[in-house]
Design a protein around this motif. Structure first.
Motif, mmCIF file in Angstrom:
data_model
loop_
_atom_site.group_PDB
_atom_site.id
_atom_site.type_symbol
_atom_site.label_atom_id
_atom_site.label_comp_id
_atom_site.label_asym_id
_atom_site.label_seq_id
_atom_site.Cartn_x
_atom_site.Cartn_y
_atom_site.Cartn_z
ATOM 1 N N SER A 1 -25.855 -90.248 -97.311
ATOM 2 C CA SER A 1 -25.255 -91.339 -96.614
ATOM 3 C C SER A 1 -23.580 -90.837 -96.083
ATOM 4 N N ILE A 2 -23.133 -91.598 -95.153
ATOM 5 C CA ILE A 2 -21.741 -91.219 -94.445
ATOM 6 C C ILE A 2 -20.672 -91.338 -95.616
ATOM 7 N N GLU A 3 -20.991 -92.721 -96.327
ATOM 8 C CA GLU A 3 -20.026 -92.711 -97.608
ATOM 9 C C GLU A 3 -19.879 -91.528 -98.463
ATOM 10 N N ASP A 4 -21.070 -91.163 -98.699
ATOM 11 C CA ASP A 4 -20.946 -90.181 -99.783
ATOM 12 C C ASP A 4 -20.471 -88.903 -99.241
ATOM 13 N N ALA A 5 -20.494 -88.546 -98.053
ATOM 14 C CA ALA A 5 -20.017 -87.592 -97.097
ATOM 15 C C ALA A 5 -18.507 -87.573 -97.147
ATOM 16 N N ALA A 6 -18.132 -88.688 -96.924
ATOM 17 C CA ALA A 6 -16.592 -89.028 -97.096
ATOM 18 C C ALA A 6 -15.987 -88.657 -98.267
ATOM 19 N N GLU A 7 -16.591 -89.231 -99.478
ATOM 20 C CA GLU A 7 -16.212 -88.878 -100.903
ATOM 21 C C GLU A 7 -16.324 -87.038 -101.087
ATOM 22 N N GLY A 8 -17.293 -86.444 -100.530
ATOM 23 C CA GLY A 8 -17.266 -85.254 -100.420
ATOM 24 C C GLY A 8 -16.050 -84.300 -99.822
ATOM 25 N N ILE A 9 -15.802 -85.039 -98.663
ATOM 26 C CA ILE A 9 -14.285 -84.309 -98.055
ATOM 27 C C ILE A 9 -13.030 -84.693 -98.720
ATOM 28 N N LYS A 10 -13.146 -86.060 -99.272
ATOM 29 C CA LYS A 10 -12.006 -86.386 -100.257
ATOM 30 C C LYS A 10 -11.742 -85.524 -101.302
ATOM 31 N N GLY A 11 -13.063 -84.772 -102.026
ATOM 32 C CA GLY A 11 -12.974 -84.302 -103.089
ATOM 33 C C GLY A 11 -13.061 -82.898 -103.290
ATOM 34 N N LEU A 12 -13.497 -82.311 -102.208
ATOM 35 C CA LEU A 12 -13.329 -80.843 -101.971
ATOM 36 C C LEU A 12 -12.635 -80.092 -100.898
ATOM 37 N N ASP A 13 -12.186 -81.006 -99.876
ATOM 38 C CA ASP A 13 -11.278 -80.348 -98.886
ATOM 39 C C ASP A 13 -10.024 -79.865 -99.341
#
Length: 141
Positions: free
Chosen positions: A95-107
């Motif tokens: 999902s897009i929400e999970d992708a946003a969390e991935g960016i927040k978590g590992l960017d």
């Protein structure tokens, strides 16, 4: 001498020193920086990850990004000749929400000792239609 002066001006114009400027100049500097920013990225369930270590594998990439949501697949783009990473890859979330969390978590975080950057992947450009004639079109045959 002129080169040194140019370098000094460039160094002193960085955002570190903006806080020491009067309010009107600091506001103008912030407005100029905001005007030069790129347009906001279009959210996607696929992330583009850059800055990967040459030895990072797709499994390691999946493992790291799975901490922030359900990963459908993770792929490190590799060189055909030596099999090592080219330094970037893609991670697809459910999902897009999970992708946003991935960016927040590992960017701007470390994976395998290297700082990686995660952002929404841009859609591939549309492919142009190829001609029906696969033979050399210039020769007329």
């Amino acid at each position: 001498m002129a080169l040194r002066l140019g370098i000094a001006r460039r160094f002193l114009s960085t955002s570190i020193f903006d806080s020491h400027l009067p309010a009107s100049r600091a506001t103008a500097a912030a407005a100029a920086a905001a005007a030069s920013d790129k347009p906001a990225p279009i959210p996607s369930d696929t992330l583009f990850v850059s800055g990967l270590n040459k030895r990072t594998t797709s499994e390691k990439l999946r493992e790291e990004f799975s901490k922030f949501g359900q990963v459908v697949y993770a792929r490190v783009v590799t060189d055909r000749n030596n099999g090592y990473s080219k330094g970037f890859g893609f991670v697809k979330y459910s999902s897009i929400e999970d992708a946003a969390e991935g960016i927040k978590g590992l960017d701007a975080k470390f994976i395998d000792g290297w700082v990686v950057f995660a952002e929404y992947a841009k859609p591939p450009p549309p492919r142009q239609a190829t001609s029906q004639n696969t033979y050399n079109s210039r020769s007329g045959y």
